[in-house]
Design an enzyme around this catalytic site. Structure first.
Site, PDB file in Angstrom:
ATOM      1  N   ASP A 116      33.576  38.945  36.656  1.00 40.19           N
ATOM      2  CA  ASP A 116      32.925  37.928  37.488  1.00 40.19           C
ATOM      3  C   ASP A 116      31.531  37.555  36.974  1.00 40.19           C
ATOM      4  O   ASP A 116      30.979  36.542  37.404  1.00 40.19           O
ATOM      5  CB  ASP A 116      32.827  38.408  38.944  1.00 40.19           C
ATOM      6  CG  ASP A 116      34.179  38.369  39.642  1.00 40.19           C
ATOM      7  OD1 ASP A 116      35.130  37.807  39.063  1.00 40.19           O
ATOM      8  OD2 ASP A 116      34.285  38.896  40.763  1.00 40.19           O
TER       9      ASP A 116
ATOM     10  N   ARG B 178      47.506  35.001  37.942  1.00 44.44           N
ATOM     11  CA  ARG B 178      47.022  36.072  38.815  1.00 44.44           C
ATOM     12  C   ARG B 178      48.183  36.597  39.662  1.00 44.44           C
ATOM     13  O   ARG B 178      48.285  36.312  40.855  1.00 44.44           O
ATOM     14  CB  ARG B 178      45.881  35.569  39.702  1.00 44.44           C
ATOM     15  CG  ARG B 178      44.695  35.083  38.900  1.00 44.44           C
ATOM     16  CD  ARG B 178      43.555  34.622  39.774  1.00 44.44           C
ATOM     17  NE  ARG B 178      42.761  35.732  40.275  1.00 44.44           N
ATOM     18  CZ  ARG B 178      41.706  35.581  41.061  1.00 44.44           C
ATOM     19  NH1 ARG B 178      41.328  34.391  41.458  1.00 44.44           N
ATOM     20  NH2 ARG B 178      41.012  36.643  41.488  1.00 44.44           N
ATOM     21  N   PRO B 179      49.071  37.376  39.040  1.00 48.42           N
ATOM     22  CA  PRO B 179      50.236  37.861  39.778  1.00 48.42           C
ATOM     23  C   PRO B 179      49.848  38.869  40.859  1.00 48.42           C
ATOM     24  O   PRO B 179      48.756  39.440  40.808  1.00 48.42           O
ATOM     25  CB  PRO B 179      51.066  38.554  38.690  1.00 48.42           C
ATOM     26  CG  PRO B 179      50.092  38.934  37.635  1.00 48.42           C
ATOM     27  CD  PRO B 179      48.999  37.905  37.670  1.00 48.42           C
ATOM     28  N   ILE B 180      50.755  39.099  41.830  1.00 46.47           N
ATOM     29  CA  ILE B 180      50.511  40.159  42.825  1.00 46.47           C
ATOM     30  C   ILE B 180      51.688  41.144  42.851  1.00 46.47           C
ATOM     31  O   ILE B 180      51.996  41.752  43.864  1.00 46.47           O
ATOM     32  CB  ILE B 180      50.211  39.609  44.244  1.00 46.47           C
ATOM     33  CG1 ILE B 180      51.353  38.744  44.782  1.00 46.47           C
ATOM     34  CG2 ILE B 180      48.909  38.847  44.280  1.00 46.47           C
ATOM     35  CD1 ILE B 180      51.241  38.521  46.297  1.00 46.47           C
TER      36      ILE B 180
ATOM     37  N   ARG C 290      32.104  28.746  47.955  1.00 45.58           N
ATOM     38  CA  ARG C 290      33.071  29.776  48.362  1.00 45.58           C
ATOM     39  C   ARG C 290      32.443  31.163  48.318  1.00 45.58           C
ATOM     40  O   ARG C 290      32.881  32.057  49.046  1.00 45.58           O
ATOM     41  CB  ARG C 290      34.300  29.760  47.438  1.00 45.58           C
ATOM     42  CG  ARG C 290      35.271  28.634  47.718  1.00 45.58           C
ATOM     43  CD  ARG C 290      36.587  28.872  46.992  1.00 45.58           C
ATOM     44  NE  ARG C 290      36.913  30.276  47.018  1.00 45.58           N
ATOM     45  CZ  ARG C 290      37.301  31.008  45.971  1.00 45.58           C
ATOM     46  NH1 ARG C 290      37.469  30.433  44.806  1.00 45.58           N
ATOM     47  NH2 ARG C 290      37.537  32.293  46.081  1.00 45.58           N
TER      48      ARG C 290
ATOM     49  N   LYS D  19      30.731  39.302  49.035  1.00 43.26           N
ATOM     50  CA  LYS D  19      31.908  38.444  49.271  1.00 43.26           C
ATOM     51  C   LYS D  19      33.204  39.246  49.133  1.00 43.26           C
ATOM     52  O   LYS D  19      34.051  39.233  50.019  1.00 43.26           O
ATOM     53  CB  LYS D  19      31.922  37.279  48.277  1.00 43.26           C
ATOM     54  CG  LYS D  19      33.251  36.572  48.187  1.00 43.26           C
ATOM     55  CD  LYS D  19      33.303  35.626  47.007  1.00 43.26           C
ATOM     56  CE  LYS D  19      34.677  35.133  46.680  1.00 43.26           C
ATOM     57  NZ  LYS D  19      35.558  36.128  46.037  1.00 43.26           N
ATOM     58  N   ASN D  20      33.346  39.959  48.018  1.00 43.11           N
ATOM     59  CA  ASN D  20      34.624  40.631  47.781  1.00 43.11           C
ATOM     60  C   ASN D  20      34.862  41.792  48.737  1.00 43.11           C
ATOM     61  O   ASN D  20      36.005  42.176  48.964  1.00 43.11           O
ATOM     62  CB  ASN D  20      34.732  41.083  46.322  1.00 43.11           C
ATOM     63  CG  ASN D  20      35.030  39.916  45.396  1.00 43.11           C
ATOM     64  OD1 ASN D  20      35.284  38.806  45.859  1.00 43.11           O
ATOM     65  ND2 ASN D  20      34.981  40.157  44.098  1.00 43.11           N
TER      66      ASN D  20
ATOM     67  N   ILE E  58      40.053  40.918  31.398  1.00 40.94           N
ATOM     68  CA  ILE E  58      40.717  40.879  32.710  1.00 40.94           C
ATOM     69  C   ILE E  58      41.479  39.560  32.883  1.00 40.94           C
ATOM     70  O   ILE E  58      42.657  39.568  33.236  1.00 40.94           O
ATOM     71  CB  ILE E  58      39.691  41.055  33.858  1.00 40.94           C
ATOM     72  CG1 ILE E  58      38.806  42.292  33.613  1.00 40.94           C
ATOM     73  CG2 ILE E  58      40.401  41.142  35.217  1.00 40.94           C
ATOM     74  CD1 ILE E  58      39.478  43.619  33.755  1.00 40.94           C
TER      75      ILE E  58
ATOM     76  N   CYS F 198      40.464  31.048  42.880  1.00 42.14           N
ATOM     77  CA  CYS F 198      40.017  30.363  41.664  1.00 42.14           C
ATOM     78  C   CYS F 198      41.143  30.220  40.660  1.00 42.14           C
ATOM     79  O   CYS F 198      41.966  31.129  40.510  1.00 42.14           O
ATOM     80  CB  CYS F 198      38.894  31.159  41.000  1.00 42.14           C
ATOM     81  SG  CYS F 198      37.325  30.979  41.833  1.00 42.14           S
TER      82      CYS F 198
HETATM   83  C1  UD1 Z   1      39.340  40.941  42.389  1.00 40.50           C
HETATM   84  C2  UD1 Z   1      38.149  40.097  42.769  1.00 40.50           C
HETATM   85  C3  UD1 Z   1      37.782  39.128  41.655  1.00 40.50           C
HETATM   86  C4  UD1 Z   1      37.619  39.872  40.346  1.00 40.50           C
HETATM   87  C5  UD1 Z   1      38.824  40.769  40.050  1.00 40.50           C
HETATM   88  C6  UD1 Z   1      38.629  41.660  38.832  1.00 40.50           C
HETATM   89  C7  UD1 Z   1      38.400  39.906  45.173  1.00 40.50           C
HETATM   90  C8  UD1 Z   1      38.721  39.045  46.333  1.00 40.50           C
HETATM   91  N1  UD1 Z   1      38.492  39.330  43.968  1.00 40.50           N
HETATM   92  O1  UD1 Z   1      40.440  40.041  42.207  1.00 40.50           O
HETATM   93  O2  UD1 Z   1      36.564  38.491  42.019  1.00 40.50           O
HETATM   94  O3  UD1 Z   1      37.490  38.929  39.311  1.00 40.50           O
HETATM   95  O4  UD1 Z   1      39.057  41.635  41.182  1.00 40.50           O
HETATM   96  O5  UD1 Z   1      37.513  42.444  39.011  1.00 40.50           O
HETATM   97  O6  UD1 Z   1      38.031  41.055  45.315  1.00 40.50           O
HETATM   98  N2  UD1 Z   1      47.131  42.093  38.142  1.00 40.50           N
HETATM   99  C9  UD1 Z   1      48.491  42.153  37.928  1.00 40.50           C
HETATM  100  N3  UD1 Z   1      49.307  42.338  39.012  1.00 40.50           N
HETATM  101  C10 UD1 Z   1      48.818  42.469  40.286  1.00 40.50           C
HETATM  102  C11 UD1 Z   1      47.439  42.417  40.481  1.00 40.50           C
HETATM  103  C12 UD1 Z   1      46.608  42.226  39.389  1.00 40.50           C
HETATM  104  O7  UD1 Z   1      48.951  42.032  36.809  1.00 40.50           O
HETATM  105  O8  UD1 Z   1      49.619  42.648  41.205  1.00 40.50           O
HETATM  106  C13 UD1 Z   1      46.222  41.900  36.997  1.00 40.50           C
HETATM  107  C14 UD1 Z   1      45.407  40.614  37.101  1.00 40.50           C
HETATM  108  O9  UD1 Z   1      46.085  39.500  36.587  1.00 40.50           O
HETATM  109  C15 UD1 Z   1      44.159  40.975  36.301  1.00 40.50           C
HETATM  110  C16 UD1 Z   1      43.988  42.466  36.572  1.00 40.50           C
HETATM  111  O10 UD1 Z   1      45.254  42.940  37.009  1.00 40.50           O
HETATM  112  O11 UD1 Z   1      44.394  40.798  34.926  1.00 40.50           O
HETATM  113  C17 UD1 Z   1      42.953  42.803  37.620  1.00 40.50           C
HETATM  114  O12 UD1 Z   1      43.210  42.046  38.785  1.00 40.50           O
HETATM  115  P1  UD1 Z   1      42.735  42.503  40.231  1.00 40.50           P
HETATM  116  O13 UD1 Z   1      41.751  43.614  40.093  1.00 40.50           O
HETATM  117  O14 UD1 Z   1      43.905  42.699  41.097  1.00 40.50           O
HETATM  118  O15 UD1 Z   1      41.985  41.190  40.723  1.00 40.50           O
HETATM  119  P2  UD1 Z   1      41.907  40.635  42.176  1.00 40.50           P
HETATM  120  O16 UD1 Z   1      41.988  41.759  43.155  1.00 40.50           O
HETATM  121  O17 UD1 Z   1      42.838  39.490  42.365  1.00 40.50           O
END
Ligand code: UD1
Length: 429
Positions: free
Chosen positions: A305, A122-124, A397, A23-24, A327, A117
């Site tokens: 996960d 979950r910031p970006i 999903r 999926k990911n 995480i 989810c």
């Molecule tokens: C991906 C996976 C999700 C998995 C996660 C951690 C996909 C679609 N989803 O989510 O299933 O649970 O990796 O292995 O691949 N963070 C920030 N700022 C950012 C981005 C992330 O602070 O801009 C933080 C997050 O809140 C979290 C950590 O970094 O604590 C890791 O997040 P990240 O690896 O980015 O998770 P996703 O890519 O959203």
């Protein structure tokens, strides 16, 4: 939509389960394929709701798709750039990969904040600051990002935190940027290698994926190709955990066990009877499981996960287990439901403390997110009596055909039809 399943518990499981594509990976490969503006054919594509949602977005962008069996053909030769602000974007976290892809193709993207989810904040910000470094101006208003650039410039981006999403999103944008880019402190998940391999198959140049330094040499143009999606390591892990709890002899096929080593180590350590080949896991009846202390961390360590399914398994182990969730500190909605079923679990900060073994009892439970839902499927399979699991849409999903797969092993799971709803609503036992 069938959103409730009834599970009659305490059935032993036997037989073979086949793992689908990741999926990911696929949710990143689909947006990344747009970079080719050509025909890309994927094999080993899972039938899951996240893929369906992304295909709806592709159709809106004028991209033709054909999903036949496990083969997905994407023709993006006539792609057009439109604001992605509809409901579909909210449904899938990975919609954020359209940022990297559309910036690379059109120098502009308007996109709603991604959903996915609800497992806490979950910031970006890491994605955004990486794009900004690459010469992109980003505005955010009313949950909508507007990103524009005269042209993407290859840069060195040092991620403050290891992030799967930011690593992949930046890699996608860098594939067509001017010059050489470097991502430092990159995530190392197998899904990142998968996206890098796709870009290289399309004629791009990505080196170092799978390590914490990734180098991308921007290409002026990419081309179509055929590509096979890697097996889903989280689906593999979920069924391995279910097999550990209830299997007499369960074969998990078409997986890549090299991607699951942290879980395999944990299962062996708590006493699961496990035989490991490269693409097959065999789990035989396992009794007297022992407690363990575990932490979730970025790959290659134990994945967040699988924290929720492992929590359920550890309710059956002797002694006190602690899982430290590093995480997503708030990824604990499953605990309340497990306790309703008779588990003895407490949460302190990001520590999940599980006292076992406990007998679980069937009741009404509600899955609030994808992996939390999977953990409740396992709890209901273990429980005495009948459980009604609400929120099955979350599970759809990310798990292809989970009900049939488990029933084939000897489980007793059925969708609640209209009219049976009253039973589900009233059965609080
Ligand atoms: C991906 C996976 C999700 C998995 C996660 C951690 C996909 C679609 N989803 O989510 O299933 O649970 O990796 O292995 O691949 N963070 C920030 N700022 C950012 C981005 C992330 O602070 O801009 C933080 C997050 O809140 C979290 C950590 O970094 O604590 C890791 O997040 P990240 O690896 O980015 O998770 P996703 O890519 O959203």
């Amino acid at each position: 939509m069938n959103d409730i399943v009834r599970i009659r518990g305490q059935k032993r499981l036997n037989g073979t389960i086949s793992i689908n594509g990741s999926k990911n990976s696929v949710v990143a490969l689909i947006p990344a394929s747009l970079l080719a503006k050509d025909v890309v054919t994927f094999t080993n594509v899972p039938h899951i709701e996240d893929v369906n949602s992304l295909l709806t977005t592709l159709s809106y962008l004028n991209v033709k798709t054909k999903f036949d069996g496990q083969t997905l053909t994407i023709d993006s030769s006539k792609i057009s750039n439109k604001p992605l602000i509809g409901e579909e974007i909210k449904k899938v976290r990975a919609s954020y990969y359209f940022m990297g892809a559309l910036l690379a193709l059109f120098n502009e993207v308007v996109i709603r904040e991604p959903g996915g989810c609800s497992i806490g904040e979950r910031p970006i910000d890491l994605h955004i600051s990486g794009f900004e470094k690459m010469n992109v101006e980003v505005n955010y208003q009313d949950h909508i990002y507007t990103c524009k650039t005269p042209h993407l410039i290859g840069q060195t981006v040092v991620l403050k935190k290891v992030s799967v999403g930011a690593t992949i999103n930046l890699m996608i944008a860098m594939a067509l940027a001017d010059g050489v880019s470097i991502i430092e402190n990159a995530a190392r998940e197998p899904e990142i290698i998968d996206v890098a391999n796709l870009i290289n198959h399309m004629g791009g140049c990505v080196k170092g994926a799978g390590t914490s330094t990734i180098i991308v040499v921007g290409a002026s143009k990419l081309r179509g190709c055929s590509y096979r999606v890697i097996p889903d390591r989280i689906e593999t892990g979920t069924y391995a955990i279910i097999g550990a709890a209830l299997g007499d002899e369960v074969f998990i096929e078409n997986c890549n066990t090299n991607h699951c080593l942290a879980l395999i180590y944990i299962l062996k350590k708590i006493g699961v009877n496990l035989t490991v080949y490269d693409d097959v896991l065999i789990i035989k009846k396992s009794t007297n499981l022992t407690s363990i202390n575990v932490e979730t961390n970025p790959y290659p360590e134990f994945p967040t996960d699988l924290q929720q399914p492992l929590t359920t398994l550890l309710t059956q182990a002797n002694g006190i287990s602690i899982i430290k969730e590093n995480i997503y500190a708030k990824r604990t909605a499953h605990v309340i439901e497990l306790n309703k079923m008779g588990a003895n679990i407490e949460v302190y900060d990001n520590n999940i403390i599980i006292k076992g073994p406990t007998l679980l009892k069937g009741c009404q439970v509600s899955g609030k997110d994808l992996r939390g839902g999977a953990s409740l499927v396992l709890a209901a399979l273990l429980a005495e009596g009948e459980s009604y699991l609400h929120g099955f849409r979350h599970i759809k999903r990310g798990y292809d055909n989970i009900v049939n797969k488990l029933n084939k092993l000897g489980a007793d799971i059925s969708f609640i039809k209209k009219g049976d709803n009253d039973v589900a609503e009233n059965n609080n036992g």
